[in-house]
Motif scaffolding. Sequence first.
Motif, mmCIF file in Angstrom:
data_model
loop_
_atom_site.group_PDB
_atom_site.id
_atom_site.type_symbol
_atom_site.label_atom_id
_atom_site.label_comp_id
_atom_site.label_asym_id
_atom_site.label_seq_id
_atom_site.Cartn_x
_atom_site.Cartn_y
_atom_site.Cartn_z
ATOM 1 N N THR A 1 0.664 -1.221 -0.029
ATOM 2 C CA THR A 1 0.098 0.111 -0.078
ATOM 3 C C THR A 1 0.913 1.373 0.050
ATOM 4 O O THR A 1 2.044 1.212 0.515
ATOM 5 N N GLN B 1 -6.014 -9.203 -10.269
ATOM 6 C CA GLN B 1 -7.283 -8.316 -9.863
ATOM 7 C C GLN B 1 -8.588 -8.705 -10.131
ATOM 8 O O GLN B 1 -9.527 -8.441 -9.308
ATOM 9 N N GLY C 1 -10.973 -9.268 -6.813
ATOM 10 C CA GLY C 1 -12.370 -8.431 -6.816
ATOM 11 C C GLY C 1 -11.825 -7.218 -6.319
ATOM 12 O O GLY C 1 -10.595 -6.958 -5.830
ATOM 13 N N GLU C 2 -12.743 -6.078 -6.691
ATOM 14 C CA GLU C 2 -12.426 -4.663 -6.192
ATOM 15 C C GLU C 2 -12.338 -4.534 -4.860
ATOM 16 O O GLU C 2 -12.022 -3.403 -4.444
ATOM 17 N N ASN C 3 -13.274 -5.228 -4.250
ATOM 18 C CA ASN C 3 -13.581 -5.019 -2.748
ATOM 19 C C ASN C 3 -12.451 -5.730 -1.677
ATOM 20 O O ASN C 3 -12.631 -5.941 -0.339
ATOM 21 N N PHE C 4 -11.330 -6.471 -2.444
ATOM 22 C CA PHE C 4 -10.551 -7.214 -1.600
ATOM 23 C C PHE C 4 -9.638 -6.190 -0.560
ATOM 24 O O PHE C 4 -9.201 -5.200 -1.196
ATOM 25 N N GLN C 5 -9.610 -6.522 0.700
ATOM 26 C CA GLN C 5 -8.825 -5.831 1.669
ATOM 27 C C GLN C 5 -7.990 -6.829 2.619
ATOM 28 O O GLN C 5 -8.371 -8.013 2.673
ATOM 29 N N LYS D 1 -8.390 -2.185 8.038
ATOM 30 C CA LYS D 1 -8.590 -2.689 6.730
ATOM 31 C C LYS D 1 -8.299 -1.954 5.483
ATOM 32 O O LYS D 1 -8.114 -0.775 5.571
ATOM 33 N N LYS E 1 -6.756 -1.669 1.307
ATOM 34 C CA LYS E 1 -6.912 -2.238 0.076
ATOM 35 C C LYS E 1 -5.543 -2.291 -0.631
ATOM 36 O O LYS E 1 -4.790 -0.943 -0.437
#
Length: 213
Positions: free
Chosen positions: A87, A147, A151-155, A162, A164
Motif C-alpha cells: 500500500t 485483480q 475483486g475490487e473489494n479485496f482488503q 482494513k 486495500k
Amino acid sequence: MDVIELESFLSSPPHGFSAERRAGCTVVKWDQENSCVFIDEIQSSKGNIIFCNSPGREITVRTLGEYTDLRRKLTSMTTYILVSACTKTTVEEKRNRDVPALRYYVVAINGSHPMIRWEMERGLDRTISSVAGESYTVDVDVSAALQGWVGENFQILVDAEKVKPTWKDTHFTIKYRSDALFDIPYWFGFSKRQFKSVELKPKDEETMRAMEL
C-alpha cells in the motif's frame, strides 16, 4: 488460477510440494515434473524461505531447444509465482518511493487451461516472430487476472485496520539470449524495439466457453 497466502501455502502445501522448517529458514521442495516455480529467495520475519531448484523470477534460455522446453512447461503445467500486496500513500506515490510488502501471496496459474494456454502461446508467438534470431526479453504479467480474481473489494487486515492493497511483482521474465554474432543491435545496446508483454486477462464466460470447445 488460484491465490494462496504464503503462510497458508507453507503450513499446508499443495499436492507436489513440501515445506521443511530448518534453523533460520524454510526449505520448499516441489515436483519439477508437474510444476513450474519462478520464486526468488524470500526474506521474511520468520527467516528466509527458499524454493529449491527455482530459477527465480527471471528465466534465461539460450537455444531454441531450451525455449521450446520452457514453452511446453508453461502451457502444460501449473506455474507458481510470488506477488506482493503493498500500500502507498499519496506522498509515496508522487515520490515513487518503494514500500515493503504487507503480505505475500503465491499465485498458481494452470497453463493447460485452454484460455491460459491460448493467451500464453499468442503472446510468445507474437514476440518471437518479430525478433527471430535476436536476443529479447518478455514479461508474462498476471496483474489483470489477479485483480479480477480477488475483486475490487479485496482488503487486508493490518494493525486492526482494513487496507486495500496495490499489487507488485505480478510478473515473471523470460530472457532469450542468442549466441548469434550478428545480433549487433542487442550487444551494442542499440535495440530499442518494444512489444507488448504477455498479459493474462480474465475473460467473460462466453469467451471461456468458446475456448474450451
